[in-house]
Motif scaffolding. Structure first.
Motif, mmCIF file in Angstrom:
data_model
loop_
_atom_site.group_PDB
_atom_site.id
_atom_site.type_symbol
_atom_site.label_atom_id
_atom_site.label_comp_id
_atom_site.label_asym_id
_atom_site.label_seq_id
_atom_site.Cartn_x
_atom_site.Cartn_y
_atom_site.Cartn_z
ATOM 1 N N LEU A 139 7.008 -2.455 14.845
ATOM 2 C CA LEU A 139 6.576 -1.112 14.404
ATOM 3 C C LEU A 139 7.665 -0.260 14.276
ATOM 4 C CD1 LEU A 139 4.022 -0.638 17.305
ATOM 5 C CD2 LEU A 139 3.552 -0.039 14.269
ATOM 6 N N SER A 140 8.533 -0.723 14.943
ATOM 7 C CA SER A 140 9.626 0.198 14.897
ATOM 8 C C SER A 140 10.727 -0.229 13.903
ATOM 9 C CB SER A 140 11.210 -0.822 16.208
ATOM 10 O OG SER A 140 12.120 0.218 16.403
ATOM 11 N N SER A 141 10.680 -0.653 13.366
ATOM 12 C CA SER A 141 11.641 -1.308 12.056
ATOM 13 C C SER A 141 10.462 -0.356 10.678
ATOM 14 C CB SER A 141 11.688 -3.164 11.204
ATOM 15 O OG SER A 141 12.078 -3.420 12.446
ATOM 16 N N PHE A 142 9.443 -0.455 11.123
ATOM 17 C CA PHE A 142 8.581 0.395 10.120
ATOM 18 C C PHE A 142 8.881 2.152 10.380
ATOM 19 C CE2 PHE A 142 5.343 -3.127 9.342
ATOM 20 C CZ PHE A 142 5.593 -3.557 8.107
ATOM 21 N N LEU A 143 8.978 2.475 11.103
ATOM 22 C CA LEU A 143 9.860 3.532 11.910
ATOM 23 C C LEU A 143 10.634 4.045 11.437
ATOM 24 C CD1 LEU A 143 7.236 4.184 14.846
ATOM 25 C CD2 LEU A 143 7.261 4.846 13.152
ATOM 26 N N ASP A 144 11.958 2.716 11.878
ATOM 27 C CA ASP A 144 13.172 3.125 10.973
ATOM 28 C C ASP A 144 13.440 3.688 9.232
ATOM 29 O OD1 ASP A 144 13.805 2.870 13.574
ATOM 30 O OD2 ASP A 144 15.102 0.867 13.543
ATOM 31 N N GLN A 194 3.070 0.407 -1.871
ATOM 32 C CA GLN A 194 2.630 0.695 -0.666
ATOM 33 C C GLN A 194 1.474 0.583 0.076
ATOM 34 O OE1 GLN A 194 4.896 2.724 0.300
ATOM 35 N NE2 GLN A 194 4.035 4.017 1.725
ATOM 36 N N GLN A 195 0.228 0.481 -0.428
ATOM 37 C CA GLN A 195 -0.822 0.168 0.502
ATOM 38 C C GLN A 195 -0.722 -1.288 1.295
ATOM 39 O OE1 GLN A 195 -3.762 -0.152 -2.094
ATOM 40 N NE2 GLN A 195 -5.885 0.050 -0.219
ATOM 41 N N GLN A 196 0.037 -2.214 0.417
ATOM 42 C CA GLN A 196 0.031 -3.457 1.924
ATOM 43 C C GLN A 196 0.659 -3.034 3.192
ATOM 44 O OE1 GLN A 196 1.764 -5.971 -1.652
ATOM 45 N NE2 GLN A 196 -0.346 -7.155 -1.450
ATOM 46 N N ILE A 197 2.562 -2.279 2.635
ATOM 47 C CA ILE A 197 3.004 -1.525 3.691
ATOM 48 C C ILE A 197 2.710 -1.210 4.518
ATOM 49 C CG2 ILE A 197 5.075 -0.346 4.529
ATOM 50 C CD1 ILE A 197 6.457 -1.232 1.440
ATOM 51 N N GLU A 198 1.671 -0.489 4.440
ATOM 52 C CA GLU A 198 0.616 0.816 5.210
ATOM 53 C C GLU A 198 -0.227 0.452 6.163
ATOM 54 O OE1 GLU A 198 -0.860 4.319 2.632
ATOM 55 O OE2 GLU A 198 1.220 4.754 2.908
ATOM 56 N N ALA A 199 -0.802 -0.886 5.042
ATOM 57 C CA ALA A 199 -1.456 -1.960 5.890
ATOM 58 C C ALA A 199 -0.745 -2.863 7.135
ATOM 59 C CB ALA A 199 -2.039 -2.876 4.290
ATOM 60 N N LEU A 200 0.223 -3.371 6.920
ATOM 61 C CA LEU A 200 1.189 -4.237 7.997
ATOM 62 C C LEU A 200 1.605 -2.933 8.708
ATOM 63 C CD1 LEU A 200 3.575 -6.284 5.158
ATOM 64 C CD2 LEU A 200 0.894 -7.489 6.240
ATOM 65 N N ASN A 231 1.851 9.327 11.755
ATOM 66 C CA ASN A 231 0.421 9.695 11.674
ATOM 67 C C ASN A 231 0.274 8.781 10.967
ATOM 68 O OD1 ASN A 231 0.646 11.139 14.895
ATOM 69 N ND2 ASN A 231 2.557 11.752 13.238
ATOM 70 N N LEU A 232 -0.020 8.247 10.443
ATOM 71 C CA LEU A 232 -0.220 7.414 8.887
ATOM 72 C C LEU A 232 -2.036 7.042 9.562
ATOM 73 C CD1 LEU A 232 0.056 6.198 6.065
ATOM 74 C CD2 LEU A 232 0.167 4.014 7.748
ATOM 75 N N ARG A 233 -2.585 8.280 8.511
ATOM 76 C CA ARG A 233 -4.507 7.178 8.495
ATOM 77 C C ARG A 233 -4.796 6.288 7.591
ATOM 78 N NH1 ARG A 233 -7.421 11.041 12.015
ATOM 79 N NH2 ARG A 233 -6.153 13.168 11.702
ATOM 80 N N ALA A 234 -5.613 5.254 8.759
ATOM 81 C CA ALA A 234 -5.681 4.426 8.251
ATOM 82 C C ALA A 234 -7.023 3.774 7.947
ATOM 83 C CB ALA A 234 -5.666 2.916 8.850
#
Length: 190
Positions: free
Chosen positions: A47-52, A28-34, A58-61
């Motif tokens: 970005l659209s693919s990730f949001l879909d 999950q951490q790697q996906i969030e980083a991508l 509003n993820l915090r990095a």
């Protein structure tokens, strides 16, 4: 498909945020980083693919950066528009209290500033030392940005942690045009 491409979300369906990310070869951490990196690089399609797939716009990095802050600061109009349309909150602040609008005020990107303002971004949201987007625009010589922010209702008299305001900053820099404009703005507001 090569080993590298099988690990790249551009070549496969993104794993939904709530699903077992390890099953797709990523934590999950790697996906969030991508996802955050896609925002930083302005890759609206990714970005659209990730949001879909269910990623939180509003993820915090690191340092409290959101995808919107990163896309805005780096000047990616399409990515900013997408994130706003998909629920990104324009006034979230990073660890230093900066919003997306503060970053674009510093950089002078009028198109993104307009998108943020149209999405309801607060024009006078101060950072952790009390500086507003208008102050950043004045400090960095972004006169057109300062004019846009004033037109949107920014206060030229709001004071920061050093007891300075945008009017003071413009005066200190010898910017007679902005100084006169802000004085006129304060008289009109009285």
């Amino acid at each position: 498909m090569t080993e590298v491409s099988s690990q790249d979300p551009r070549f496969q369906d993104a794993t939904p945020a709530g699903a077992d990310a390890a099953a797709g070869g990523f934590t999950q951490q790697q996906i969030e980083a991508l996802f955050v990196n896609a925002a930083r690089e302005g890759d609206a399609e990714l970005l659209s693919s990730f949001l879909d797939a269910g990623m939180d716009p509003n993820l915090r990095a690191e340092k409290g950066y959101t995808p919107l802050i990163l896309a805005s600061y780096n000047g990616y109009v399409d990515a900013v528009a997408l994130l706003l349309a998909r629920g990104a909150q324009p006034d979230l602040q990073d660890e230093k209290g900066a919003t997306a609008l503060a970053g674009v005020a510093f950089k002078g990107n009028l198109a993104i500033a307009r998108l943020l303002l149209d999405a309801g971004a607060g024009v006078d949201v101060p950072n952790s030392v009390g500086r507003t987007p208008l102050m950043f625009a004045v400090m960095f010589g972004r006169d057109d940005m300062a004019k846009l922010l004033l037109k949107a209702g920014a206060s030229p008299t709001r004071r920061d942690g050093e007891n300075l305001n945008a009017l003071d900053l413009a005066h200190r820099q010898g910017n007679t045009v902005l100084t006169a404009l802000m004085k006129e703005d304060t008289r009109a507001a009285s």
